[in-house]
Design a protein around this motif. Structure first.
Motif, PDB file in Angstrom:
ATOM      1  N   ARG A 163       0.823  -1.219   0.000  1.00 41.81           N
ATOM      2  CA  ARG A 163       0.000   0.000   0.000  1.00 41.81           C
ATOM      3  C   ARG A 163       0.854   1.264   0.000  1.00 41.81           C
ATOM      4  O   ARG A 163       0.382   2.335  -0.404  1.00 41.81           O
ATOM      5  CB  ARG A 163      -0.934   0.003   1.214  1.00 41.81           C
ATOM      6  CG  ARG A 163      -2.010  -1.079   1.156  1.00 41.81           C
ATOM      7  CD  ARG A 163      -3.015  -0.944   2.298  1.00 41.81           C
ATOM      8  NE  ARG A 163      -4.054  -1.949   2.190  1.00 41.81           N
ATOM      9  CZ  ARG A 163      -4.008  -3.145   2.785  1.00 41.81           C
ATOM     10  NH1 ARG A 163      -2.967  -3.436   3.554  1.00 41.81           N
ATOM     11  NH2 ARG A 163      -4.984  -4.009   2.630  1.00 41.81           N
ATOM     12  N   GLU A 167       1.746   4.597  -7.052  1.00 45.65           N
ATOM     13  CA  GLU A 167       0.440   4.177  -7.586  1.00 45.65           C
ATOM     14  C   GLU A 167       0.543   3.281  -8.807  1.00 45.65           C
ATOM     15  O   GLU A 167      -0.251   2.362  -8.970  1.00 45.65           O
ATOM     16  CB  GLU A 167      -0.377   5.436  -7.922  1.00 45.65           C
ATOM     17  CG  GLU A 167      -1.831   5.135  -8.202  1.00 45.65           C
ATOM     18  CD  GLU A 167      -2.665   6.401  -8.215  1.00 45.65           C
ATOM     19  OE1 GLU A 167      -3.561   6.500  -9.074  1.00 45.65           O
ATOM     20  OE2 GLU A 167      -2.403   7.288  -7.378  1.00 45.65           O
ATOM     21  N   ASN A 172       1.351  -1.993  -5.860  1.00 42.77           N
ATOM     22  CA  ASN A 172       0.240  -1.142  -5.466  1.00 42.77           C
ATOM     23  C   ASN A 172      -1.027  -1.474  -6.249  1.00 42.77           C
ATOM     24  O   ASN A 172      -2.133  -1.476  -5.692  1.00 42.77           O
ATOM     25  CB  ASN A 172       0.620   0.328  -5.664  1.00 42.77           C
ATOM     26  CG  ASN A 172      -0.442   1.277  -5.132  1.00 42.77           C
ATOM     27  OD1 ASN A 172      -1.317   1.724  -5.862  1.00 42.77           O
ATOM     28  ND2 ASN A 172      -0.360   1.581  -3.839  1.00 42.77           N
ATOM     29  N   LYS A 176      -4.484  -2.790  -4.451  1.00 38.32           N
ATOM     30  CA  LYS A 176      -5.718  -2.044  -4.717  1.00 38.32           C
ATOM     31  C   LYS A 176      -6.783  -2.958  -5.300  1.00 38.32           C
ATOM     32  O   LYS A 176      -7.968  -2.837  -4.975  1.00 38.32           O
ATOM     33  CB  LYS A 176      -5.436  -0.878  -5.679  1.00 38.32           C
ATOM     34  CG  LYS A 176      -4.840   0.346  -5.017  1.00 38.32           C
ATOM     35  CD  LYS A 176      -4.737   1.494  -5.999  1.00 38.32           C
ATOM     36  CE  LYS A 176      -4.229   2.752  -5.321  1.00 38.32           C
ATOM     37  NZ  LYS A 176      -4.104   3.888  -6.278  1.00 38.32           N
ATOM     38  N   ASP A 179      -8.153  -5.070  -2.422  1.00 41.29           N
ATOM     39  CA  ASP A 179      -9.049  -4.285  -1.559  1.00 41.29           C
ATOM     40  C   ASP A 179     -10.372  -3.993  -2.257  1.00 41.29           C
ATOM     41  O   ASP A 179     -11.444  -4.064  -1.635  1.00 41.29           O
ATOM     42  CB  ASP A 179      -8.369  -2.974  -1.150  1.00 41.29           C
ATOM     43  CG  ASP A 179      -7.169  -3.197  -0.230  1.00 41.29           C
ATOM     44  OD1 ASP A 179      -7.079  -4.278   0.380  1.00 41.29           O
ATOM     45  OD2 ASP A 179      -6.318  -2.285  -0.135  1.00 41.29           O
ATOM     46  N   ARG A 180     -10.306  -3.673  -3.538  1.00 41.79           N
ATOM     47  CA  ARG A 180     -11.531  -3.346  -4.274  1.00 41.79           C
ATOM     48  C   ARG A 180     -12.447  -4.559  -4.417  1.00 41.79           C
ATOM     49  O   ARG A 180     -13.674  -4.452  -4.284  1.00 41.79           O
ATOM     50  CB  ARG A 180     -11.168  -2.797  -5.652  1.00 41.79           C
ATOM     51  CG  ARG A 180     -12.391  -2.381  -6.480  1.00 41.79           C
ATOM     52  CD  ARG A 180     -11.984  -1.665  -7.750  1.00 41.79           C
ATOM     53  NE  ARG A 180     -11.233  -2.530  -8.645  1.00 41.79           N
ATOM     54  CZ  ARG A 180      -9.950  -2.378  -8.920  1.00 41.79           C
ATOM     55  NH1 ARG A 180      -9.258  -1.390  -8.360  1.00 41.79           N
ATOM     56  NH2 ARG A 180      -9.327  -3.200  -9.749  1.00 41.79           N
TER      57      ARG A 180
END
Length: 324
Positions: A163, A167, A172, A176, A179-180
């Motif tokens: 994290r 980006e 990363n 992401k 998590d999404r």
């Protein structure tokens, strides 16, 4: 002279005395037996208890023939010895039954992971896995993976570190995506139905890298995204289950979903899967800081259109059509 009442009273007293004498005699007899044989009985019980505690006392379990595949008394069905920890050796007829059962389960309940797991391992035939093994041994990075045998888990990757990465890095983008979609790398269960130990690891590696294929393509875990990634995997890696999923899974989809798959994502998956370098040889743990766009370019993978946006546009179009 004694009165009649005293004689009767005296008679009762004599009977009571005699009865009490019998009881006392019986108690004395039982007490004597206990004194003589009690130590022998308790000593035997203690001896048996000691043998049981030390594992020296055994008995014939009538179910042992069925519960233990290696039991010599089982003449009709003997389970092979496992080749590695967690391995469950299956006979060919068992694998066939697993293929049939898991295929039906995966078709009608694609959301249930146990059917996907069973179908994947039962159809992961040795020639395909040998080909992947040879592909890895022919590549320096693939050989390193087979030698070091890394595992992809929430502990080995350090998700908090991912994290903190920039980006556009692979690490990363991967976290992401996790998590999404609300998933974890720990959901990938260990392989247990593939007989050869190294081939089992090859399939385990493929299984644990699946989420990275989602992350670099941006495809979600909804049914269309899963099918598109399966087509990519089949064209690039050749795992049979991926091909079966690409062939049969769309049969249960709606017309709009089939159109998106056949017109957009199947052509993309065929092209990227065939043109890409072997994904099985990617050491993801060592390139987490690499720019994801550079990685796609080096591998020969195009990023497909955003599936969620296409679905959103389709539903908005339906709403506008209903208002008219």
């Amino acid at each position: 002279m004694l009165s009649l009442g005293r004689l009767r009273a005296g008679g009762k007293g004599v009977q009571a005395f005699r009865s009490g004498g019998h009881i006392q005699s019986r108690q004395f007899f039982l007490t004597s037996l206990a004194t003589l044989f009690g130590p022998i009985i308790f000593s035997e019980n203690n001896r048996l208890a000691d043998k049981m505690e030390s594992g020296q006392l055994h008995y014939k379990d009538p179910n042992s023939v069925f519960n233990q595949g290696s039991n010599e008394d089982n003449r009709y069905f003997k389970r092979k010895e496992p080749n590695y920890p967690g391995h469950v050796p299956l006979y060919n007829f068992e694998k066939l039954l697993m293929i049939l059962g898991s295929s039906a389960g995966a078709y009608f309940h694609p959301e249930r992971n146990e059917f996907i797991v069973g179908l994947g391992e039962s159809t992961a035939i040795t020639p395909v896995l040998r080909s992947l093994q040879h592909q890895m041994l022919s590549d320096p990075t693939g050989r390193k993976i087979l030698k070091e045998r890394p595992r992809i888990t929430s502990t080995s990757l350090d998700l908090d570190y991912l994290r903190s990465l920039p980006e556009n890095t692979i690490g990363n983008s991967y976290i992401k995506w996790l998590d999404r979609e609300g998933v974890s790398p720990d959901t990938r269960v260990p392989v247990k139905y593939i007989d050869d130990e190294e081939l089992a690891y090859v399939y385990q590696r493929y299984r644990e890298c699946h989420d990275f294929y989602h992350a670099i393509t941006g495809l979600p875990i909804i049914i269309e995204g899963e099918i598109a990634v399966k087509v990519l995997e089949f064209m690039n890696i050749g795992i049979p289950m991926s091909g079966l999923g690409a062939l049969f899974a769309p049969l249960r989809l709606k017309k709009s979903q089939k159109e998106r798959l056949y017109n957009i994502y199947y052509p993309w998956a065929f092209k990227s899967g065939l043109n890409s370098k072997p994904l099985i040889n990617v050491y993801w743990e060592n390139i987490l800081t690499k720019d994801i766009n550079e990685f796609r370019k080096e591998m020969g993978i195009e990023k497909p259109p955003d599936l969620r946006n296409l679905r959103k546009e389709y539903f908005e179009k339906l709403k506008r059509a209903k208002k008219i």
